[in-house]
Scaffold this active site. Structure first.
Site, PDB file in Angstrom:
ATOM      1  N   SER A  64       0.857  -1.186   0.000  1.00 36.33           N
ATOM      2  CA  SER A  64       0.000   0.000   0.000  1.00 36.33           C
ATOM      3  C   SER A  64       0.889   1.231   0.000  1.00 36.33           C
ATOM      4  CB  SER A  64      -0.882  -0.001   1.254  1.00 36.33           C
ATOM      5  OG  SER A  64      -1.535   1.236   1.404  1.00 36.33           O
ATOM      6  N   TYR A  99      -1.308  -0.444  10.536  1.00 40.38           N
ATOM      7  CA  TYR A  99      -1.617  -0.825   9.148  1.00 40.38           C
ATOM      8  C   TYR A  99      -0.465  -0.404   8.228  1.00 40.38           C
ATOM      9  CZ  TYR A  99      -3.628  -1.143   4.522  1.00 40.38           C
ATOM     10  OH  TYR A  99      -3.821  -1.462   3.196  1.00 40.38           O
TER      11      TYR A  99
HETATM   12  N1  LIG Z   1      -8.872  -0.877  -0.969  1.00 35.70           N
HETATM   13  C1  LIG Z   1      -7.850  -0.083  -0.753  1.00 35.70           C
HETATM   14  O1  LIG Z   1      -8.005   1.143  -0.679  1.00 35.70           O
HETATM   15  C2  LIG Z   1      -6.461  -0.647  -0.621  1.00 35.70           C
HETATM   16  C3  LIG Z   1      -5.376   0.226  -0.822  1.00 35.70           C
HETATM   17  C4  LIG Z   1      -4.094  -0.267  -0.725  1.00 35.70           C
HETATM   18  C5  LIG Z   1      -3.891  -1.597  -0.435  1.00 35.70           C
HETATM   19  N2  LIG Z   1      -4.943  -2.444  -0.219  1.00 35.70           N
HETATM   20  C6  LIG Z   1      -4.655  -3.836   0.108  1.00 35.70           C
HETATM   21  O2  LIG Z   1      -5.162  -4.660  -0.918  1.00 35.70           O
HETATM   22  C7  LIG Z   1      -5.544  -5.919  -0.375  1.00 35.70           C
HETATM   23  C8  LIG Z   1      -6.980  -6.239  -0.766  1.00 35.70           C
HETATM   24  O3  LIG Z   1      -7.805  -5.204  -0.292  1.00 35.70           O
HETATM   25  P1  LIG Z   1      -9.316  -5.007  -0.758  1.00 35.70           P
HETATM   26  O4  LIG Z   1      -9.530  -3.553  -0.858  1.00 35.70           O
HETATM   27  O5  LIG Z   1      -9.623  -5.875  -1.908  1.00 35.70           O
HETATM   28  O6  LIG Z   1     -10.074  -5.515   0.576  1.00 35.70           O
HETATM   29  P2  LIG Z   1     -11.408  -6.385   0.798  1.00 35.70           P
HETATM   30  O7  LIG Z   1     -12.414  -6.105  -0.259  1.00 35.70           O
HETATM   31  O8  LIG Z   1     -11.783  -6.154   2.221  1.00 35.70           O
HETATM   32  O9  LIG Z   1     -10.906  -7.887   0.621  1.00 35.70           O
HETATM   33  C9  LIG Z   1     -10.009  -8.459   1.539  1.00 35.70           C
HETATM   34  C10 LIG Z   1      -9.906  -9.934   1.279  1.00 35.70           C
HETATM   35  O10 LIG Z   1      -9.012 -10.518   2.248  1.00 35.70           O
HETATM   36  C11 LIG Z   1      -9.604 -11.682   2.785  1.00 35.70           C
HETATM   37  N3  LIG Z   1      -9.132 -11.925   4.146  1.00 35.70           N
HETATM   38  C12 LIG Z   1      -9.137 -11.054   5.190  1.00 35.70           C
HETATM   39  N4  LIG Z   1      -8.658 -11.655   6.294  1.00 35.70           N
HETATM   40  C13 LIG Z   1      -8.347 -12.930   5.937  1.00 35.70           C
HETATM   41  C14 LIG Z   1      -7.851 -14.053   6.646  1.00 35.70           C
HETATM   42  N5  LIG Z   1      -7.550 -14.001   7.947  1.00 35.70           N
HETATM   43  N6  LIG Z   1      -7.668 -15.219   5.978  1.00 35.70           N
HETATM   44  C15 LIG Z   1      -7.971 -15.299   4.664  1.00 35.70           C
HETATM   45  N7  LIG Z   1      -8.444 -14.281   3.935  1.00 35.70           N
HETATM   46  C16 LIG Z   1      -8.649 -13.107   4.579  1.00 35.70           C
HETATM   47  C17 LIG Z   1     -11.116 -11.428   2.724  1.00 35.70           C
HETATM   48  O11 LIG Z   1     -11.810 -12.660   2.594  1.00 35.70           O
HETATM   49  P3  LIG Z   1     -12.651 -13.395   3.742  1.00 35.70           P
HETATM   50  O12 LIG Z   1     -13.261 -12.329   4.613  1.00 35.70           O
HETATM   51  O13 LIG Z   1     -13.657 -14.201   2.969  1.00 35.70           O
HETATM   52  O14 LIG Z   1     -11.640 -14.242   4.420  1.00 35.70           O
HETATM   53  C18 LIG Z   1     -11.234 -10.663   1.415  1.00 35.70           C
HETATM   54  O15 LIG Z   1     -11.362 -11.555   0.337  1.00 35.70           O
HETATM   55  C19 LIG Z   1      -5.307  -5.825   1.128  1.00 35.70           C
HETATM   56  O16 LIG Z   1      -4.048  -6.405   1.424  1.00 35.70           O
HETATM   57  C20 LIG Z   1      -5.280  -4.331   1.381  1.00 35.70           C
HETATM   58  O17 LIG Z   1      -4.523  -3.998   2.523  1.00 35.70           O
HETATM   59  C21 LIG Z   1      -6.230  -1.996  -0.323  1.00 35.70           C
END
Ligand SMILES: NC(=O)c1ccc[n+]([C@@H]2O[C@H](COP(=O)([O-])OP(=O)(O)OC[C@H]3O[C@@H](n4cnc5c(N)ncnc54)[C@H](OP(=O)(O)O)[C@@H]3O)[C@@H](O)[C@H]2O)c1
Length: 251
Positions: free
Chosen positions: A137, A150
Site C-alpha cells: 500500500s 496498518y
Molecule cells: N482498498 C484499498 O483502498 C487498498 C489500498 C491499498 C492496499 N490495499 C490492500 O489490498 C488488499 C486487498 O484489499 P481489498 O480492498 O480488496 O479488501 P477487501 O475487499 O476487504 O478484501 C479483503 C480480502 O481478504 C480476505 N481476508 C481477510 N482476512 C483474511 C484471513 N484471515 N484469511 C484469509 N483471507 C482473509 C477477505 O476474505 P474473507 O473475509 O472471505 O476471508 C477478502 O477476500 C489488502 O491487502 C489491502 O490492505 C487496499
C-alpha cells in the site's frame, strides 16, 4: 497445461477481480479466503476447470497447511502466488487504538503473508520458476494519522518483497510489491470502519478512486512481462489523490 495461480483474499475486492482477470489470461486459479460460499460463486461464474475454491484463514498456520495439502495434484504446481488478503482495522490514534485490532492486522498482513510465502517458495525454487506478487500500500511509504500499525505492516510487506528478491538472486523467480493508494469498490473501508457503511462511502464521494479492475490489470501486466523482467515495486494512485505539505504545529 495451463499455469496455476493462487490468489488470497479472492472472496472480495481486488482478489476477486484478480481471479477473473487471471482466468481470462489463461491461468487456472486457486481462489483462497475464509468465506467459502463467495469462492464457490466465483467458481460457478468462471468454471470448475478455471477456479478451485480453497477455504483457509491465513492467520492459522494449521489451516494453511491443511488447505495446501488438500489441493488436487493438478492444482498443486503454483506458479504465481498473489498475496492479496489483508485488512486495516480502525483509524484511531496509536494511544487510543484497540490492541486486538493491531494483532489482527499483524497476524493477517504480516504473519499470514509470510507463512504462505514460506510454504510455497521451496517448490518454486526447486522448479526454478515462479512469481510472487504482494499487495502492499502507499501506506507502507506515506505516513498518515491513524495508519500506525496498518502502514507499518505494509512497510513490512514492501521490505519483505525486496528482501525476497535478494534471497532469490540467481533464480528465475520474480517478486513484485504493488502499492495502491485510494481504491473503491472493495470491502476494505467497510471492514476498516467495522460496518459503518456511511463513513466508508463518504471516503470515496467524488474521488474517482482506483477500482479493483485497475489492480487486476496491473497484476496481469506484471505477470505478462518477459522472463528477464522483474517489476520490483509499483505505486498506483488515482489522479485525484496527491501529496500534502508536512504540517507544523506551533504554540
Ligand atoms: N482498498 C484499498 O483502498 C487498498 C489500498 C491499498 C492496499 N490495499 C490492500 O489490498 C488488499 C486487498 O484489499 P481489498 O480492498 O480488496 O479488501 P477487501 O475487499 O476487504 O478484501 C479483503 C480480502 O481478504 C480476505 N481476508 C481477510 N482476512 C483474511 C484471513 N484471515 N484469511 C484469509 N483471507 C482473509 C477477505 O476474505 P474473507 O473475509 O472471505 O476471508 C477478502 O477476500 C489488502 O491487502 C489491502 O490492505 C487496499
Amino acid at each position: 497445461m495451463k499455469k496455476v495461480a493462487l490468489v488470497t483474499g479472492a472472496s472480495a475486492g481486488f482478489g476477486k477481480a484478480i481471479v477473473e482477470k487471471l482466468v481470462s489470461d489463461g491461468f487456472q486459479v486457486v481462489a483462497a479466503a475464509r468465506r467459502l460460499e463467495k469462492l464457490q460463486s466465483l467458481q460457478a461464474e468462471l468454471g470448475r476447470e478455471s477456479v478451485y475454491p480453497l477455504q483457509m484463514d491465513i492467520t492459522k498456520t494449521d489451516q494453511v497447511d491443511a488447505a495446501l495439502a488438500s489441493l488436487p495434484d493438478e492444482w498443486k504446481a503454483i506458479e504465481l502466488l498473489v498475496n492479496n488478503a489483508g485488512l486495516a482495522l480502525g483509524l484511531d490514534k496509536a494511544y487510543e487504538a484497540d490492541f486486538s485490532d493491531w494483532m489482527t492486522m499483524i497476524n493477517t498482513n504480516i504473519v499470514g503473508l509470510t507463512y504462505l510465502t514460506r510454504q510455497l517458495l521451496p517448490q518454486m525454487v526447486k522448479k526454478n520458476s515462479g512469481m510472487v506478487i504482494n499487495l502492499g500500500s502507499t501506506a507502507g511509504t506515506v505516513p498518515y494519522p491513524g495508519a500506525n500499525v496498518y502502514g507499518a505492516s505494509k512497510a513490512f510487506v514492501k521490505q519483505f518483497s525486496l528482501n525476497l528478491r535478494a534471497d532469490l538472486a540467481g533464480t528465475k523467480i520474480r517478486v513484485t510489491n504493488i502499492e495502491p493508494g485510494l481504491c473503491e469498490g472493495t470491502e476494505f473501508s467497510n471492514v476498516r470502519f467495522k460496518g459503518d457503511d456511511d463513513r466508508a462511502n463518504k471516503l470515496y464521494q467524488g474521488a474517482h478512486a482506483i477500482k479493483p479492475e485497475d489492480i487486476a490489470n496491473t497484476v496481469s501486466w506484471i505477470a505478462g512481462q518477459p522472463e528477464h523482467v522483474n517489476i520490483n515495486r509499483i505505486e498506483i494512485m488515482p489522479v485525484s489523490q496527491s501529496f500534502g505539505p508536512q504540517p507544523v504545529y506551533r504554540d
